[in-house]
Scaffold this motif. Structure first.
Motif, mmCIF file in Angstrom:
data_model
loop_
_atom_site.group_PDB
_atom_site.id
_atom_site.type_symbol
_atom_site.label_atom_id
_atom_site.label_comp_id
_atom_site.label_asym_id
_atom_site.label_seq_id
_atom_site.Cartn_x
_atom_site.Cartn_y
_atom_site.Cartn_z
ATOM 1 N N GLN A 3 0.843 -1.190 0.000
ATOM 2 C CA GLN A 3 0.000 0.000 0.000
ATOM 3 C C GLN A 3 0.881 1.243 0.000
ATOM 4 O O GLN A 3 1.858 1.338 0.733
ATOM 5 C CB GLN A 3 -0.889 -0.008 1.244
ATOM 6 N N SER A 4 0.530 2.207 -0.842
ATOM 7 C CA SER A 4 1.258 3.473 -0.856
ATOM 8 C C SER A 4 0.892 4.275 0.380
ATOM 9 O O SER A 4 -0.273 4.370 0.752
ATOM 10 C CB SER A 4 0.900 4.274 -2.112
ATOM 11 N N LEU A 5 1.898 4.850 1.013
ATOM 12 C CA LEU A 5 1.661 5.667 2.194
ATOM 13 C C LEU A 5 1.554 7.147 1.857
ATOM 14 O O LEU A 5 1.347 7.969 2.741
ATOM 15 C CB LEU A 5 2.779 5.438 3.215
ATOM 16 N N ALA A 6 1.708 7.484 0.581
ATOM 17 C CA ALA A 6 1.618 8.880 0.149
ATOM 18 C C ALA A 6 0.195 9.395 0.375
ATOM 19 O O ALA A 6 -0.774 8.656 0.240
ATOM 20 C CB ALA A 6 1.987 9.001 -1.324
ATOM 21 N N PRO A 7 0.074 10.674 0.722
ATOM 22 C CA PRO A 7 -1.267 11.241 0.912
ATOM 23 C C PRO A 7 -2.030 11.264 -0.411
ATOM 24 O O PRO A 7 -1.434 11.279 -1.489
ATOM 25 C CB PRO A 7 -0.990 12.659 1.414
ATOM 26 N N ASN A 8 -3.351 11.268 -0.315
ATOM 27 C CA ASN A 8 -4.188 11.309 -1.521
ATOM 28 C C ASN A 8 -3.970 12.591 -2.308
ATOM 29 O O ASN A 8 -4.059 12.601 -3.526
ATOM 30 C CB ASN A 8 -5.666 11.175 -1.151
ATOM 31 N N VAL A 9 -3.730 13.676 -1.602
ATOM 32 C CA VAL A 9 -3.462 14.964 -2.228
ATOM 33 C C VAL A 9 -2.074 15.407 -1.768
ATOM 34 O O VAL A 9 -1.822 15.536 -0.571
ATOM 35 C CB VAL A 9 -4.522 16.013 -1.821
ATOM 36 N N ALA A 10 -1.202 15.635 -2.720
ATOM 37 C CA ALA A 10 0.159 16.050 -2.383
ATOM 38 C C ALA A 10 0.136 17.428 -1.724
ATOM 39 O O ALA A 10 -0.622 18.306 -2.142
ATOM 40 C CB ALA A 10 1.025 16.084 -3.637
ATOM 41 N N PRO A 11 0.972 17.625 -0.718
ATOM 42 C CA PRO A 11 1.029 18.950 -0.094
ATOM 43 C C PRO A 11 1.698 19.945 -1.034
ATOM 44 O O PRO A 11 2.472 19.561 -1.914
ATOM 45 C CB PRO A 11 1.904 18.713 1.138
ATOM 46 N N PRO A 86 7.992 6.169 10.779
ATOM 47 C CA PRO A 86 9.271 6.098 11.496
ATOM 48 C C PRO A 86 9.740 4.653 11.614
ATOM 49 O O PRO A 86 8.928 3.718 11.628
ATOM 50 C CB PRO A 86 8.935 6.679 12.871
ATOM 51 N N LYS A 87 11.050 4.514 11.707
ATOM 52 C CA LYS A 87 11.666 3.194 11.817
ATOM 53 C C LYS A 87 10.982 2.373 12.898
ATOM 54 O O LYS A 87 10.784 2.836 14.012
ATOM 55 C CB LYS A 87 13.144 3.366 12.171
ATOM 56 N N GLY A 88 10.591 1.161 12.547
ATOM 57 C CA GLY A 88 9.985 0.261 13.516
ATOM 58 C C GLY A 88 8.484 0.392 13.656
ATOM 59 O O GLY A 88 7.858 -0.406 14.339
ATOM 60 N N GLU A 89 7.889 1.393 13.022
ATOM 61 C CA GLU A 89 6.434 1.565 13.101
ATOM 62 C C GLU A 89 5.772 1.018 11.841
ATOM 63 O O GLU A 89 6.301 1.154 10.745
ATOM 64 C CB GLU A 89 6.062 3.047 13.233
ATOM 65 N N HIS A 90 4.630 0.420 12.031
ATOM 66 C CA HIS A 90 3.831 -0.068 10.906
ATOM 67 C C HIS A 90 2.458 0.572 11.034
ATOM 68 O O HIS A 90 1.544 0.006 11.609
ATOM 69 C CB HIS A 90 3.739 -1.599 10.925
ATOM 70 N N ARG A 96 1.595 10.144 11.189
ATOM 71 C CA ARG A 96 2.813 9.377 11.488
ATOM 72 C C ARG A 96 3.556 8.947 10.222
ATOM 73 O O ARG A 96 4.520 8.191 10.282
ATOM 74 C CB ARG A 96 2.474 8.131 12.322
ATOM 75 N N ILE A 97 3.105 9.428 9.058
ATOM 76 C CA ILE A 97 3.780 9.135 7.794
ATOM 77 C C ILE A 97 4.512 10.406 7.361
ATOM 78 O O ILE A 97 3.901 11.455 7.204
ATOM 79 C CB ILE A 97 2.769 8.703 6.697
ATOM 80 N N PHE A 98 5.829 10.284 7.174
ATOM 81 C CA PHE A 98 6.663 11.452 6.910
ATOM 82 C C PHE A 98 7.260 11.420 5.509
ATOM 83 O O PHE A 98 7.573 10.343 4.987
ATOM 84 C CB PHE A 98 7.811 11.514 7.928
#
Length: 137
Positions: A3-11, A86-90, A96-98
């Protein structure tokens, strides 16, 4: 397929936090890498909603005497960005998606900067109303 973690609308903009502020030289072609950036192999960036929490969590006044926030136009760096937890987070929680930039982050994408003040009373960096509007080039 992952699954892509990118936002639906780019900032429109993303932000890079730098300390000490003196590490940033407007004459440099490439933005400086922090020790964490070097260790992880990418530039750590934040969305506008993430900046205050990132600043106060990762740049405590006890370790950092000042904090510079750079505003970058996202469209110019979009091909280099990977949206990651972040490392270790799912997580799929958008806060929480950077945005992480792999490769050189060029100065030409910076469209504004602000040197934050420390709020002694609140014991945190000052993100009072309108801080985004004070980001100037």
């Amino acid at each position: 397929m992952a699954q892509s973690l990118a936002p639906n609308v780019a900032p429109e903009f993303v932000y890079k936090l730098i300390s000490p502020a003196a590490a940033f030289n407007p004459a440099d072609r490439v933005l400086p890498l922090s020790a964490l950036d070097k260790a992880d192999g990418f530039y750590h960036l934040s969305t506008i909603a993430q900046v205050p929490a990132t600043a106060n969590r990762y740049f405590p006044k006890s370790k950092f005497s000042d904090l510079l926030v750079l505003k970058l136009r996202f469209a110019g760096i979009e091909p280099q960005v990977k949206w990651e937890a972040p490392k270790g987070e799912h997580t799929t929680d958008p806060i929480r998606i950077f945005p992480h930039v792999y490769g050189d982050l060029l100065q030409e994408h910076v469209v504004g900067a602000i040197l934050l003040d420390w709020d002694e009373q609140q014991a945190q960096w000052d993100f009072s109303a309108g801080w985004e509007d004070r980001l100037q080039r």
